[in-house]
Design an enzyme around this catalytic site. Structure first.
Site, short mmCIF file in Angstrom:
data_model
loop_
_atom_site.label_atom_id
_atom_site.label_comp_id
_atom_site.label_asym_id
_atom_site.label_seq_id
_atom_site.Cartn_x
_atom_site.Cartn_y
_atom_site.Cartn_z
N LYS A 246 52.37 16.77 46.71
CA LYS A 246 52.05 16.99 45.29
C LYS A 246 51.86 15.70 44.51
O LYS A 246 51.09 15.63 43.56
CB LYS A 246 53.15 17.82 44.63
N GLU B 166 53.00 23.28 35.19
CA GLU B 166 53.67 24.48 35.66
C GLU B 166 54.26 24.16 37.02
O GLU B 166 53.73 23.29 37.72
CB GLU B 166 52.67 25.64 35.78
N SER C 234 53.07 19.75 54.56
CA SER C 234 52.85 19.42 53.15
C SER C 234 54.13 19.01 52.42
O SER C 234 54.08 18.33 51.40
CB SER C 234 52.21 20.60 52.44
#
Lengths: 264, 397
Positions: free
Chosen positions: B88, B110, B376
């Site tokens: 991220k 969010e 990830s």
């Protein structure tokens, strides 16, 4: 579309401004919505705006979100709202505008929505998450059915977009009073009147202002600068709080109080 | 190169947002196109990615997992080793620097699993930006540690109690905030979803994953992989891995969350089992009822718990450029255990979906073939959820 245009023409002749109340269809149930609609038409509303419930109303504040949820729990969807509009149309000639998010309309079908809405006596649609850039297919379907595709302009829009919206909208241009979501507000932006004066110079169509407007005093302050005023959350709050004949009377009285400063 | 100038990937994408936001999206697109070409900006992003995020992340040949699967060679792209423990940050760093260039002093985001929220709060702390994170109360409960992390980093975590109290509702609230504060606030969207230009911006910032992997594999083996595998919620880690290989003869597999099973109705398999519609500003596949109301998504992995998906993935699905599959919560837990025990790597529950699907893919390939799986994120954030789930299935030895 014709009923909306005729309403603004008639009001202009009389030196009046339009009161456009909003309630969510099916909140708390369809029968109450119908009774409220007829009472509002009787007590001074010039156009009626009915909300189509949606699961994710991202332009709405907590009041209308909650109303939308209550209506969804009653199983009210676009089809029920269209049928309700048809029932209201049998009893009054007041212009009816539906306000709803794009996805339910898209799933029902753009042409199907427009054709059924026309058949049942609806006059226009406001779709808050459909900006000019994406509105082509819907505008075409609506115009073919003689429904007004009503566009919005916002404080962030800038002159060029407001002009374009004024050119593409039918019925009226809906000016969003605040940079924000729906919901009754104590105070409106200090520069709102200046903004409305500027919008006036940019568009020829009737101009209505909405979002946050909740008292007769606010309505009075804005009346000289617009052709119509939309009041939503302040009415929906009453729908949430009251029931039965008491609700009908309270909303009727409130409509009368809101309309008074719009008469000359 | 897609998207086209209307922000479309074929029929997908677009800008279905309130008028108030349209000027902000147009401004963002213009600023991004200008700033992202600026050499100074590129150097700045590259410097932070290297010295702050710790890139390049390794491309690790997983010998024991390869042996356990008994088929192709498995390489793992270690995004779990990036700062904050997930991919991220590639996006939040890029957008944080972009916001600074655009003179927006406040950023909002969010978050579902909390990973994007942590990555955003991290960048806000680094760059001295005011930061508010919207998070559903259900996710706050499931991801308590990430809430603490965000607060320690100086962000405000704003609980969202509408709808299913998860990611979609947090996104509604973030959009409402942005509508209200758009003049001085930048909205750091967390995946390749939302209105144009976000799917493009997030993809571009995440594309570093695939660029590195391609170069690393070439350096180590001189070859291209046969197949890429990544989990898909909104789809940013998958798109980040796929993008650099778009023109190459490489198979793309995106793994969605089947939750309790596709037939149960409790899943997040938007591409596998959803239909087309508009959610959060984009036309894409989504989970909806016949009336166009958005349905709640379900997955043990909170980062996959979203009823929509990035529009470019929808385009990939329809054109066949990528294939999309789904694995259940239980299968993902098996994947979690498999990677933990064979390689000593605890994957995030999201990434565990991609690992789990390797068991179905492996028999289709021979020992000369190469599969890259995108890891990830790391699994530390999921310890409580995994412990609980394994106990329920009577398997907590």
């Amino acid at each position: 579309m014709k009923r909306i245009e005729a309403a603004f023409r008639r009001l202009k002749k009389q030196g009046e401004k339009a009161l456009i109340p909003f309630i969510t269809a099916g909140d708390p149930d369809l029968q109450t919505t119908k009774a409220l609609a007829l009472e509002m038409a009787e007590r001074g509303a010039d156009l009626l705006e009915l909300g189509i419930p949606f699961s994710d109303p991202l332009a709405d504040g907590p009041t209308i979100q909650a109303a939308s949820n209550r209506a969804l729990k009653m199983g009210v969807h676009l089809q029920e709202v269209l049928e309700l509009a048809g029932q209201i149309r049998q009893e009054t000639e007041i212009p009816l505008v539906l306000m709803g998010y794009y996805n339910p309309i898209l799933q029902y079908g753009l042409e199907r929505t427009a054709q059924e809405a026309k058949r049942l006596g609806v006059d226009g649609f406001i779709i808050p998450d459909l900006p000019l850039e994406e509105a082509g297919p819907w505008r075409q379907a609506a115009m073919a059915a003689e429904l007004a595709p009503i566009f919005l302009a916002a404080p962030t829009s800038g002159a060029a977009r407001i002009k374009k919206a004024g050119h593409l909208t039918r019925g009226f241009l809906y000016y969003v009073s605040v940079t924000g979501i729906t919901g009754a507000r104590q105070a409106l932006p200090a520069d709102l009147v200046a903004a409305l004066k500027e919008v006036r110079t940019l568009v020829k169509c009737p101009l209505a202002v909405g979002f946050g407007i909740s008292t007769p005093e606010q309505v009075q302050g804005l009346a000289p600068y617009v052709d119509g005023v939309v009041v939503g959350s302040a009415i929906v709050q009453r729908v949430a709080r009251l029931k039965g004949p008491e609700l009908i009377k309270e909303v009727g009285d409130f409509i009368a109080a809101l309309k008074a400063p719009l008469r000359k | 190169m897609l998207p086209d100038r209307h922000g479309r990937y074929g029929p997908y994408g677009g800008q279905f947002v309130p008028e108030t936001l349209m000027p902000a999206l147009l401004e963002l697109e213009e600023a991004y196109r200008r700033i992202s070409r600026d050499q100074e900006f590129r150097r700045e992003v590259a410097w932070y990615l290297k010295d702050y995020v710790g890139r390049p992340t390794p491309l690790y040949f997983a010998r024991h997992l390869t042996e356990a699967l008994g088929g192709p060679q498995i390489y793992i792209k270690r995004e779990d080793l990036a700062h904050t423990g997930a991919h991220k940050i590639n996006n939040t760093l890029g957008q944080g620097l972009l916001a600074r260039r655009m003179n927006k002093r406040r950023i909002i985001a969010e978050t579902g699993a909390g990973q994007h929220g942590v990555a955003t709060a991290t960048v806000a702390a680094l760059l001295g930006q005011e930061c508010d994170i919207y998070m559903g109360t259900e996710d706050i409960r499931r991801q308590r540690l990430n809430v603490i992390r965000m607060r320690l980093l100086g962000a405000r975590v704003i609980p969202v109690e509408s709808g299913s109290c998860t990611l979609k509702d947090a996104m509604n609230e973030a959009i409402r905030d942005w509508v209200t504060n758009v003049r001085h606030t930048h909205y750091v969207l967390g995946s390749v979803w939302g209105p144009h230009p976000y799917p493009m911006i997030v993809r571009d910032f995440q594309a570093v994953i695939g660029r590195e992997a391609k170069a690393q594999l070439h350096r180590d083996t001189g070859r291209l992989p046969q197949c890429l595998v990544a989990c898909v919620g909104g789809g940013s880690n998958a798109m980040g891995l796929f993008h650099a290989f778009y023109q190459d003869p490489v198979r793309f597999v995106g793994v969605e969350a089947a939750g309790h099973g596709l037939e149960s109705g409790y899943h997040s398999a938007t591409l596998v089992a959803g239909s087309k519609g508009v959610l959060h500003g984009a036309f894409s596949y989504l989970l909806q009822d016949p009336w166009g109301n958005i349905q709640e998504a379900h997955s043990l992995a909170p980062g996959l718990d979203y009823p929509g998906v990035g529009p470019e993935h929808s385009f990939f699905k329809d054109t066949g450029r990528a294939e999309y599959v789904a694995v259940t919560d239980l299968e993902a837990l098996e994947g979690f255990k498999l990677l933990s025990r064979t390689e000593g790597i605890l994957p995030a529950l999201e990434s565990a979906h991609a690992v789990a699907y390797l068991q179905k893919l492996a028999p289709q390939y021979g020992p000369e073939d190469i599969i890259i799986v995108n890891l990830s994120g790391r699994g530390d954030k999921d310890m409580e959820a995994v412990a609980q789930a394994l106990e329920v299935s009577g398997d907590a030895q």
